[in-house]
Design a protein around this motif. Structure first.
Motif, PDB file in Angstrom:
ATOM      1  N   MET A  27      40.953  70.046  71.266  1.00 53.89           N
ATOM      2  CA  MET A  27      39.977  69.035  70.848  1.00 53.89           C
ATOM      3  C   MET A  27      40.170  68.644  69.388  1.00 53.89           C
ATOM      4  N   GLN A  28      40.582  69.588  68.553  1.00 54.68           N
ATOM      5  CA  GLN A  28      40.800  69.266  67.131  1.00 54.68           C
ATOM      6  C   GLN A  28      41.901  68.221  66.967  1.00 54.68           C
ATOM      7  N   THR A  29      42.925  68.285  67.817  1.00 55.55           N
ATOM      8  CA  THR A  29      43.997  67.291  67.717  1.00 55.55           C
ATOM      9  C   THR A  29      43.466  65.893  68.037  1.00 55.55           C
ATOM     10  N   ILE A  30      42.533  65.813  68.990  1.00 55.30           N
ATOM     11  CA  ILE A  30      41.916  64.530  69.333  1.00 55.30           C
ATOM     12  C   ILE A  30      41.121  64.005  68.144  1.00 55.30           C
ATOM     13  N   LYS A  31      40.306  64.854  67.537  1.00 51.48           N
ATOM     14  CA  LYS A  31      39.483  64.443  66.394  1.00 51.48           C
ATOM     15  C   LYS A  31      40.355  64.009  65.219  1.00 51.48           C
ATOM     16  N   ARG A  32      41.441  64.753  64.994  1.00 54.93           N
ATOM     17  CA  ARG A  32      42.324  64.397  63.867  1.00 54.93           C
ATOM     18  C   ARG A  32      42.985  63.047  64.110  1.00 54.93           C
ATOM     19  N   ARG A  72      41.479  69.690  76.360  1.00 52.52           N
ATOM     20  CA  ARG A  72      40.328  70.080  77.170  1.00 52.52           C
ATOM     21  C   ARG A  72      39.548  71.146  76.435  1.00 52.52           C
ATOM     22  N   ASP A  73      38.265  71.218  76.725  1.00 45.37           N
ATOM     23  CA  ASP A  73      37.444  72.331  76.278  1.00 45.37           C
ATOM     24  C   ASP A  73      36.526  72.701  77.440  1.00 45.37           C
TER      25      ASP A  73
END
Length: 249
Positions: free
Chosen positions: A1-6, A75-76
């Motif tokens: 998910m952090q990669t998506i936010k970044r 995914r989370d």
């Protein structure tokens, strides 16, 4: 998910209100590029609503037909995430007033989809698989509540429909199927180049599934006469089966 936010950074997310699936879609820009963030709740993992399933379908189709580029997936515990790059052109829905062009574009869309070899296709979208999926959605109370059985006498409840679908499941002639081939999922450029989106249901399925959807689209949004021109032969029982199958999705 952090990669998506970044990747999204401080870009503004704009909600896309088109579509009836439980997935959520937002568009955003990075510089001059337009992207889409699509998410699906974790309960849909293992169904054709899964955006991770769609991502693998898109990656498999890359180079076979024109589809969105998958940029990132994640995914989370709550959701699945997919970022894709926007395709060029405009939805076929914007061209319906030009009836013969619309018909020709639907015919070309069907030709391209059904020309894809399924020799090494890993995606099962057969009637049997879709009925198992429908059983799961009914059991979890996840079906589309806005269903209408008016066109099919004798059907009252989702269980009635499920029973009829099991009783009328066709012998299938498998091809590659888009799974939701409608005028909002086919994008057209100025030179009539086609790009396909929303391929979560893509996979091996009966050839009449996509024909049934295209025929219904033309019948309901243009005319019955134009829809009839789409058919060189007909299989009314199969068309009805796939329209009924779609009613609760």
């Amino acid at each position: 998910m952090q990669t998506i936010k970044r990747f999204i950074g401080d870009a503004a997310l704009r909600r896309d209100e088109i579509g009836e699936s439980p997935c959520t879609v937002h568009s955003f820009r990075r510089g001059k590029e337009l992207y889409f963030l699509k998410t699906s709740p974790a309960i849909y993992t293992g169904t054709t609503y899964s955006v991770l399933r769609e991502a693998t379908v898109l990656q498999w189709l890359s180079g076979k037909v024109k589809v969105p580029e998958v940029v990132l997936t994640a995914r989370d515990e709550q959701q699945e995430y997919m970022i894709t790059r926007a395709v060029p052109g405009a939805p076929l829905a914007e061209y319906l007033k030009d009836e013969q062009r619309t018909l020709a574009l639907f015919q070309e869309a069907l030709r391209q989809m059904q020309s894809i070899s399924i020799a090494d296709c890993p995606f099962d979208s057969s009637a049997a698989m879709r009925l198992r999926e429908l059983e799961f959605l009914i059991s979890q109370d996840l079906i589309d509540e806005d269903y209408d059985f008016g066109a099919w006498p004798g059907l009252t409840t989702p269980q009635d429909l499920l029973a009829r679908l099991h009783a009328s499941m066709p012998q299938e002639e498998l091809v590659f199927s888009h799974g939701d081939l409608g005028d909002s999922n086919i994008f057209v450029t100025d030179n009539d180049e086609l790009h396909f989106i929303d391929l979560g249901r893509g996979g091996k399925a009966d050839r009449w599934l996509d024909i049934a959807f295209a025929h219904r689209n033309l019948r309901e949004d243009v005319s019955a006469e134009l829809a009839a021109q789409l058919l060189t032969t007909d299989a009314p029982a199969k068309r009805e089966f796939f329209e009924q199958l779609d009613e609760l999705f």
